[in-house]
Design a protein around this motif. Structure first.
Motif, PDB file in Angstrom:
ATOM      1  N   ARG A   1      19.568  64.990  -4.342  1.00 34.39           N
ATOM      2  CA  ARG A   1      18.544  65.482  -5.427  1.00 34.39           C
ATOM      3  C   ARG A   1      17.246  65.175  -5.512  1.00 34.39           C
ATOM      4  N   TYR A   2      16.757  64.120  -4.946  1.00 33.11           N
ATOM      5  CA  TYR A   2      15.429  62.808  -5.119  1.00 33.11           C
ATOM      6  C   TYR A   2      15.175  63.109  -3.687  1.00 33.11           C
ATOM      7  N   PHE A   3      15.917  63.567  -2.399  1.00 32.14           N
ATOM      8  CA  PHE A   3      15.258  64.129  -1.545  1.00 32.14           C
ATOM      9  C   PHE A   3      14.986  64.949  -1.209  1.00 32.14           C
ATOM     10  N   TYR A   4      15.750  66.289  -1.398  1.00 33.08           N
ATOM     11  CA  TYR A   4      15.426  67.674  -1.423  1.00 33.08           C
ATOM     12  C   TYR A   4      13.820  68.090  -2.681  1.00 33.08           C
ATOM     13  N   ASP A   5      14.161  66.957  -3.566  1.00 33.94           N
ATOM     14  CA  ASP A   5      12.173  66.948  -4.539  1.00 33.94           C
ATOM     15  C   ASP A   5      11.607  66.576  -3.590  1.00 33.94           C
TER      16      ASP A   5
END
Length: 366
Positions: free
Chosen positions: A231-235
């Motif tokens: 999630r943090y990578f995509y964000d």
């Protein structure tokens, strides 16, 4: 209400320009006066998800209080000259309310979380908090929003008489559940605070304040919940994209406009004297001159009749405060079954709407 709220658009979402102290005061006021406050705490994940999910976007626009819960959003605000100086994390709001001794404790209801977590949060809060009392909890499990909106269940929540319902269902599902049931639920304050229930239960620990200050809480979260890295990578990728496509170009373009004649033109808002629902905007509309706009918009809302057309032909400049006010106005009209239509939009204004990432939110004709 539109009047009284100092809202600004950041990455296409409206945010209240309030600090932690003011946010706490507004929540406590809602509880004391028993007035409804749907609190949203958008972070970077909210901002990226709202780009493609209209219902999720609407849940933020429909909120009574929307605070910046993410250092990247604070950095963007500073770059764009938006007067939001500090992060107001939902977890911090909850901690502050919990740690303030009071004669009549705030009654909390925990709704959601993984199996057993809500019960542990209930027990832990009642063992440790000097400012809160858990009056109930419920874990609906992995069921649909319809199933967890059963009238008997909602009645049971109301019977517990909470002052503050803490929802933990995943951001999109939680916001959707609140949207669907907020009119039926009687608690003054309701908010999706997904991580709070885990923090209170002791399942995970909050990052040290220094990590929070420098925007590194996400690293701490990944350390404890390794599944969050995707999630943090995509964000992060989405944030870089928005920086390049919207934020940096907007910062440059807006600075250029503020040095031009168009920025200095006086603003005039003129509702048509005819019964055609047309409002004419003339000049430069920014935070310092928005009071007249809010008065006109509130008057239109009180009439509750007909669609509203805003003629933008002579509009020379708009800032993020005007855009946020326009979004809130449109949301209130929609609740009355009315539409907002912008006409004769100059290229300069259209460019500002695009760079503020809100062009797609409005019906523009002519």
């Amino acid at each position: 209400m539109i009047i009284g709220r100092n809202t600004w658009s950041i990455l296409g979402l409206p945010f209240d320009a309030v600090d932690l102290k003011r946010s706490l005061a507004l929540i406590e006021q809602a509880i004391e006066q028993n007035t409804h406050c749907f609190l949203s705490t958008p972070n970077l994940n909210f901002a990226t998800a709202a780009q493609s999910d209209k219902a999720f976007f609407n849940s933020v626009v429909d909120s009574d209080l929307s605070v910046v819960d993410g250092m990247p959003l604070v950095w963007v605000a500073r770059l764009l000259g938006v007067p939001i100086k500090e992060r107001v994390a939902g977890s911090t709001l909850f901690d502050e309310l919990s740690s303030r001794p009071r004669e009549k404790k705030i009654r909390i209801y925990f709704f959601g979380g993984q199996q057993g977590v809500a019960e542990r949060a209930h027990t832990q809060l009642n063992d440790t908090s000097v400012g809160m009392l858990s009056c109930g909890f419920y874990d609906p499990g992995f069921v649909s929003i319809e199933q967890m909106s059963d009238r008997d269940l909602l009645h049971a929540i109301n019977t517990a008489k909470p002052d503050f319902i803490v929802v933990a269902l995943g951001a999109k599902k939680g916001q959707a559940w609140i949207q669907k049931n907020r009119e039926y639920l009687k608690a003054p304050v309701i908010s999706h605070l997904g991580a709070v229930i885990n923090f209170v239960a002791g399942n995970i620990q909050r990052a040290p304040k220094r990590w929070q200050k420098f925007g590194l809480e996400w690293v701490w979260r990944i350390k404890q919940e390794k599944s969050l890295w995707k999630r943090y990578f995509y964000d992060g990728l989405m944030f870089i994209k928005m920086l390049l496509i919207y934020i940096f170009p907007l910062a440059i373009y807006d600075r250029l406009l503020k040095r031009s004649v168009c920025y200095k033109q006086p603003c005039v808002i003129s509702p048509s004297q005819k019964a055609d629902g047309v409002v004419f905007l003339n000049g430069s509309f920014k935070a310092s001159t928005l009071e007249s706009v809010k008065q006109v918009f509130s008057s239109i809302l009180s009439e509750e009749k007909g669609h509203v057309i805003i003629d933008c032909f002579k509009l020379s400049y708009i800032d993020a405060a005007f855009i946020a006010t326009l979004m809130l106005f449109q949301a209130r009209l929609a609740k009355q079954g009315r539409e907002l239509i912008l006409t004769k939009v100059p290229k300069r204004i259209s460019t500002l709407l695009v760079l503020n990432n809100v062009r797609q939110r409005f019906e523009i004709r002519g």
